[in-house]
Design a protein around this motif. Structure first.
Motif, PDB file in Angstrom:
ATOM      1  N   PHE A 187      43.273  30.675  28.664  1.00 31.64           N
ATOM      2  CA  PHE A 187      43.383  29.300  29.168  1.00 31.64           C
ATOM      3  C   PHE A 187      43.857  29.298  30.609  1.00 31.64           C
ATOM      4  O   PHE A 187      43.344  28.544  31.448  1.00 31.64           O
ATOM      5  N   ALA A 188      44.846  30.137  30.908  1.00 34.15           N
ATOM      6  CA  ALA A 188      45.369  30.215  32.277  1.00 34.15           C
ATOM      7  C   ALA A 188      44.264  30.599  33.253  1.00 34.15           C
ATOM      8  O   ALA A 188      44.113  29.987  34.318  1.00 34.15           O
ATOM      9  N   LEU A 189      43.470  31.611  32.893  1.00 40.13           N
ATOM     10  CA  LEU A 189      42.392  32.062  33.777  1.00 40.13           C
ATOM     11  C   LEU A 189      41.329  30.975  33.941  1.00 40.13           C
ATOM     12  O   LEU A 189      40.782  30.793  35.036  1.00 40.13           O
ATOM     13  N   SER A 190      41.052  30.254  32.863  1.00 35.55           N
ATOM     14  CA  SER A 190      40.068  29.170  32.936  1.00 35.55           C
ATOM     15  C   SER A 190      40.572  28.040  33.833  1.00 35.55           C
ATOM     16  O   SER A 190      39.811  27.487  34.640  1.00 35.55           O
ATOM     17  N   PHE A 191      41.855  27.700  33.706  1.00 36.11           N
ATOM     18  CA  PHE A 191      42.430  26.646  34.536  1.00 36.11           C
ATOM     19  C   PHE A 191      42.375  27.030  36.006  1.00 36.11           C
ATOM     20  O   PHE A 191      42.020  26.216  36.869  1.00 36.11           O
ATOM     21  N   ILE A 192      42.711  28.268  36.312  1.00 38.55           N
ATOM     22  CA  ILE A 192      42.679  28.745  37.695  1.00 38.55           C
ATOM     23  C   ILE A 192      41.264  28.671  38.250  1.00 38.55           C
ATOM     24  O   ILE A 192      41.037  28.199  39.369  1.00 38.55           O
ATOM     25  N   THR A 193      40.301  29.121  37.464  1.00 37.53           N
ATOM     26  CA  THR A 193      38.902  29.125  37.904  1.00 37.53           C
ATOM     27  C   THR A 193      38.396  27.713  38.145  1.00 37.53           C
ATOM     28  O   THR A 193      37.737  27.429  39.153  1.00 37.53           O
ATOM     29  N   ALA A 224      54.642  45.800  27.551  1.00 33.22           N
ATOM     30  CA  ALA A 224      53.460  46.309  28.250  1.00 33.22           C
ATOM     31  C   ALA A 224      52.326  45.289  28.213  1.00 33.22           C
ATOM     32  O   ALA A 224      51.605  45.110  29.201  1.00 33.22           O
ATOM     33  N   TYR A 225      52.177  44.608  27.090  1.00 36.57           N
ATOM     34  CA  TYR A 225      51.092  43.620  26.970  1.00 36.57           C
ATOM     35  C   TYR A 225      51.382  42.389  27.823  1.00 36.57           C
ATOM     36  O   TYR A 225      50.482  41.814  28.438  1.00 36.57           O
ATOM     37  N   MET A 226      52.657  41.991  27.857  1.00 41.28           N
ATOM     38  CA  MET A 226      53.044  40.886  28.735  1.00 41.28           C
ATOM     39  C   MET A 226      52.705  41.215  30.181  1.00 41.28           C
ATOM     40  O   MET A 226      52.120  40.397  30.914  1.00 41.28           O
ATOM     41  N   ASP A 227      53.048  42.423  30.607  1.00 43.39           N
ATOM     42  CA  ASP A 227      52.756  42.859  31.967  1.00 43.39           C
ATOM     43  C   ASP A 227      51.244  42.872  32.209  1.00 43.39           C
ATOM     44  O   ASP A 227      50.772  42.504  33.289  1.00 43.39           O
ATOM     45  N   LYS A 228      50.499  43.255  31.203  1.00 41.35           N
ATOM     46  CA  LYS A 228      49.034  43.267  31.303  1.00 41.35           C
ATOM     47  C   LYS A 228      48.497  41.853  31.522  1.00 41.35           C
ATOM     48  O   LYS A 228      47.558  41.647  32.301  1.00 41.35           O
ATOM     49  N   MET A 229      49.102  40.858  30.851  1.00 43.56           N
ATOM     50  CA  MET A 229      48.664  39.475  31.020  1.00 43.56           C
ATOM     51  C   MET A 229      48.946  38.982  32.442  1.00 43.56           C
ATOM     52  O   MET A 229      48.158  38.230  33.022  1.00 43.56           O
ATOM     53  N   VAL A 230      50.077  39.403  33.003  1.00 42.98           N
ATOM     54  CA  VAL A 230      50.367  39.070  34.403  1.00 42.98           C
ATOM     55  C   VAL A 230      49.304  39.699  35.304  1.00 42.98           C
ATOM     56  O   VAL A 230      48.805  39.074  36.248  1.00 42.98           O
ATOM     57  N   GLY A 231      48.931  40.930  34.995  1.00 43.86           N
ATOM     58  CA  GLY A 231      47.900  41.616  35.767  1.00 43.86           C
ATOM     59  C   GLY A 231      46.561  40.901  35.718  1.00 43.86           C
ATOM     60  O   GLY A 231      45.822  40.872  36.714  1.00 43.86           O
ATOM     61  N   ARG A 232      46.230  40.318  34.587  1.00 41.96           N
ATOM     62  CA  ARG A 232      44.959  39.575  34.464  1.00 41.96           C
ATOM     63  C   ARG A 232      44.956  38.347  35.369  1.00 41.96           C
ATOM     64  O   ARG A 232      43.929  38.001  35.960  1.00 41.96           O
ATOM     65  N   VAL A 233      46.103  37.686  35.472  1.00 45.86           N
ATOM     66  CA  VAL A 233      46.202  36.524  36.368  1.00 45.86           C
ATOM     67  C   VAL A 233      45.989  36.953  37.815  1.00 45.86           C
ATOM     68  O   VAL A 233      45.223  36.325  38.561  1.00 45.86           O
ATOM     69  N   ILE A 234      46.639  38.030  38.215  1.00 47.41           N
ATOM     70  CA  ILE A 234      46.499  38.523  39.591  1.00 47.41           C
ATOM     71  C   ILE A 234      45.062  38.921  39.876  1.00 47.41           C
ATOM     72  O   ILE A 234      44.510  38.614  40.946  1.00 47.41           O
ATOM     73  N   LEU A 249      42.902  35.861  40.492  1.00 50.63           N
ATOM     74  CA  LEU A 249      43.127  35.310  41.828  1.00 50.63           C
ATOM     75  C   LEU A 249      42.398  36.127  42.888  1.00 50.63           C
ATOM     76  O   LEU A 249      41.790  35.568  43.818  1.00 50.63           O
ATOM     77  N   ASP A 250      42.440  37.444  42.750  1.00 48.41           N
ATOM     78  CA  ASP A 250      41.721  38.322  43.681  1.00 48.41           C
ATOM     79  C   ASP A 250      40.217  38.096  43.583  1.00 48.41           C
ATOM     80  O   ASP A 250      39.513  37.999  44.601  1.00 48.41           O
ATOM     81  N   GLU A 251      39.733  38.009  42.368  1.00 44.60           N
ATOM     82  CA  GLU A 251      38.291  37.814  42.143  1.00 44.60           C
ATOM     83  C   GLU A 251      37.790  36.529  42.784  1.00 44.60           C
ATOM     84  O   GLU A 251      36.703  36.485  43.364  1.00 44.60           O
ATOM     85  N   LEU A 252      38.601  35.470  42.701  1.00 43.36           N
ATOM     86  CA  LEU A 252      38.205  34.168  43.239  1.00 43.36           C
ATOM     87  C   LEU A 252      38.492  34.028  44.730  1.00 43.36           C
ATOM     88  O   LEU A 252      38.134  33.026  45.346  1.00 43.36           O
ATOM     89  N   GLY A 253      39.170  35.033  45.310  1.00 39.48           N
ATOM     90  CA  GLY A 253      39.464  34.997  46.739  1.00 39.48           C
ATOM     91  C   GLY A 253      40.556  34.019  47.124  1.00 39.48           C
ATOM     92  O   GLY A 253      40.593  33.554  48.270  1.00 39.48           O
ATOM     93  N   ILE A 254      41.450  33.714  46.193  1.00 39.58           N
ATOM     94  CA  ILE A 254      42.507  32.731  46.474  1.00 39.58           C
ATOM     95  C   ILE A 254      43.904  33.337  46.336  1.00 39.58           C
ATOM     96  O   ILE A 254      44.901  32.614  46.302  1.00 39.58           O
ATOM     97  N   ARG A 255      43.979  34.647  46.286  1.00 37.37           N
ATOM     98  CA  ARG A 255      45.266  35.303  46.083  1.00 37.37           C
ATOM     99  C   ARG A 255      46.230  35.074  47.250  1.00 37.37           C
ATOM    100  O   ARG A 255      47.418  34.834  47.057  1.00 37.37           O
ATOM    101  N   ASP A 256      45.709  35.149  48.485  1.00 39.76           N
ATOM    102  CA  ASP A 256      46.586  35.077  49.650  1.00 39.76           C
ATOM    103  C   ASP A 256      47.418  33.802  49.690  1.00 39.76           C
ATOM    104  O   ASP A 256      48.610  33.842  50.001  1.00 39.76           O
ATOM    105  N   ASN A 257      46.793  32.671  49.395  1.00 45.90           N
ATOM    106  CA  ASN A 257      47.511  31.398  49.490  1.00 45.90           C
ATOM    107  C   ASN A 257      47.990  30.913  48.127  1.00 45.90           C
ATOM    108  O   ASN A 257      48.041  29.718  47.868  1.00 45.90           O
ATOM    109  N   THR A 258      48.338  31.851  47.262  1.00 44.99           N
ATOM    110  CA  THR A 258      48.913  31.504  45.961  1.00 44.99           C
ATOM    111  C   THR A 258      50.330  32.044  45.872  1.00 44.99           C
ATOM    112  O   THR A 258      50.553  33.248  46.021  1.00 44.99           O
ATOM    113  N   LEU A 259      51.273  31.155  45.648  1.00 43.37           N
ATOM    114  CA  LEU A 259      52.659  31.547  45.421  1.00 43.37           C
ATOM    115  C   LEU A 259      52.828  31.808  43.931  1.00 43.37           C
ATOM    116  O   LEU A 259      52.703  30.895  43.111  1.00 43.37           O
TER     117      LEU A 259
END
Length: 453
Positions: free
Chosen positions: A179-185, A235-245, A248-258
């Motif tokens: 859901f988080a990834l879908s909302f970001i997209t 480890a899985y929690m950390d993996k979920m954080v990695g998926r969010v990052i 953001l990189d894939e969509l090209g919006i990482r730089d201006n995301t706090l």
């Protein structure tokens, strides 16, 4: 020639308007606030943790700001109320599992600044179907909003208030992350605020889909529980954080995301870890550092050009003014939080001299309160007990009767801090708690059997 000049002026006006609009958009970063459940400071490798693997959090810390002294409430609901309202519990905390519907949250404030707003993960702040929307979130995917089904294997979730049960081996934390990834997209073209209070790493400690003994047929939180699974859940929690990052990189919006990550309270009580060469037990529910000291890592590539470590004191009330300042949203005058946005930008800011806490879980009719203030070294309770945290972080030796010099000055300072909140508690809140408490004792005992949140 005149027509050509008029056309040129209109064109320049349009371009100027577009430039202003673009500058305004660029000034508003996307904001993602991730909060892990029951995850203390000692669990992150870059903080000195030695028991778990947190590569994505470590990478964030290496390129952002890692805070060494963030303290929250010892239990999840009290922390969530402070985080969302920017106000100390003494002012607005009614009881466990409740956020007063009269409160203004960072959802309201950031939405008013033109942001798309979403929330996903653990709710636990009221069973009303419209709760997330009422508190300023346009979209939601939550566990424990209207009911309390399993949260991990084959979970039950609420999507915008609509209940949905999963029975084919789905894993709750993954569904929430989807859901988080879908909302970001969906909102990549405009500023958005995503509040992501994770389900992990709260007990029951059960296998994840990456565990050797993962069983997709489990539909109970009472099965396959073992302390060994906490490391796998981390480890899985950390993996979920990695998926969010990665998204953001894939969509090209990482730089201006706090992106901000923290824990909601100390690790589950008694959970053993190794931290900086010593044994360390999780202290959830305790007002010692083991119950309140949590990781805080912030990353914003457009602003943070290199990794830094900050020793300033940070409270859970400080997140509302910080993200509001970043978003250009107005901060209400009645908040207790202090913005640490300057520190994120590498500036001095206005560091706190002390932190304050009014803590009363109120999971049952128990109205016991523990109230205290502390700085980098000393801690004073309203009861008069006084501790030197540098030599006694477990608070075993009360030194109130024998302080001199630096300790005496610190005690006087902390007493002045406590005095500021002597009459801060609205009497009607306690009356309302007592009036609504019929039957709460039985409910509290039932919840305890399921496991405290």
């Amino acid at each position: 020639m005149l027509r050509s000049r008029a056309t040129m002026k209109r064109l320049l006006l349009i371009l100027s308007t577009l430039a202003i609009a673009h500058a305004s958009f660029a000034a508003q970063p996307n904001i993602i606030l991730i909060m892990a459940d029951d995850f203390g400071y000692e669990c992150v490798t870059s903080n000195g943790g030695e028991s778990y693997q947190t590569p994505n959090l470590d990478k964030l810390a290496a390129t952002g700001v890692r805070f060494e002294n963030c303290h929250v409430q010892p239990l999840c609901t009290p922390t969530r109320v402070q985080l969302m309202t920017g106000r100390y519990n003494v002012r607005n905390y009614l009881n466990f599992g409740t956020l007063l519907r009269t409160e203004t949250t960072f959802g309201h404030l950031i939405k008013s600044a033109g942001y798309a707003t979403g929330i996903c993960g653990k709710w636990q702040l009221g069973h009303e179907v419209d709760s997330p929307q009422h508190f300023g979130f346009e979209e939601s995917c939550l566990w424990q909003q209207t009911r309390r089904p399993p949260r991990y294997a084959n979970p039950g979730l609420e999507y915008n208030g609509a209940e949905k049960d999963f029975t084919h081996g789905e894993y709750g934390p993954t569904l929430v992350n989807d859901f988080a990834l879908s909302f970001i997209t969906k909102n990549k073209e405009k500023p958005f605020f995503l509040y992501y209070p994770m389900i992990l790493t709260h007990s029951p400690y059960q296998p994840t889909p990456d565990s050797p003994d993962w069983d997709p047929t489990i539909s109970s939180e009472n099965k396959q529980q073992s302390p060994k699974h906490f490391a796998e859940m981390t480890a899985y929690m950390d993996k979920m954080v990695g998926r969010v990052i990665a998204k953001l990189d894939e969509l090209g919006i990482r730089d201006n995301t706090l992106l901000i990550f923290l824990g909601d309270n100390g690790t589950g009580a008694g959970t053993p870890s190794r931290f900086k060469g010593t044994d360390y037990k999780g202290g959830k529910g305790s007002t010692t550092a083991n119950g309140t000291h949590v990781p805080l890592i912030a990353s914003w590539p457009a602003v943070m050009k290199q990794g830094r470590v900050c020793a300033d004191l940070i409270s859970s009330t400080d997140f509302l003014p910080t993200i509001c300042n970043a978003a250009g949203a107005k901060v209400p005058e009645n908040v207790d939080g202090v913005s640490f946005l300057p520190q994120l930008k590498g500036e001095a800011g206005t560091p706190r001299e002390w932190l304050y806490s009014w803590y009363s879980p109120r999971q049952t009719q128990d109205m016991t309160v523990r109230e205290y203030a502390f700085d980098h070294r000393y801690k004073l309770y309203r009861s008069g007990k006084f501790y030197d945290l540098r030599s006694d972080s477990a608070e075993r030796q009360d030194i109130a009767a024998s302080v001199t010099g630096e300790a005496a000055a610190a005690k006087e300072k902390l007493q002045a801090a406590l005095d500021r909140f002597k009459d801060a508690r609205p009497t009607e809140l306690d009356r309302e708690f007592e009036a609504s408490g019929k039957g709460k004792e039985k409910k509290g005992k039932k919840e305890k059997k399921k496991g405290k949140e």
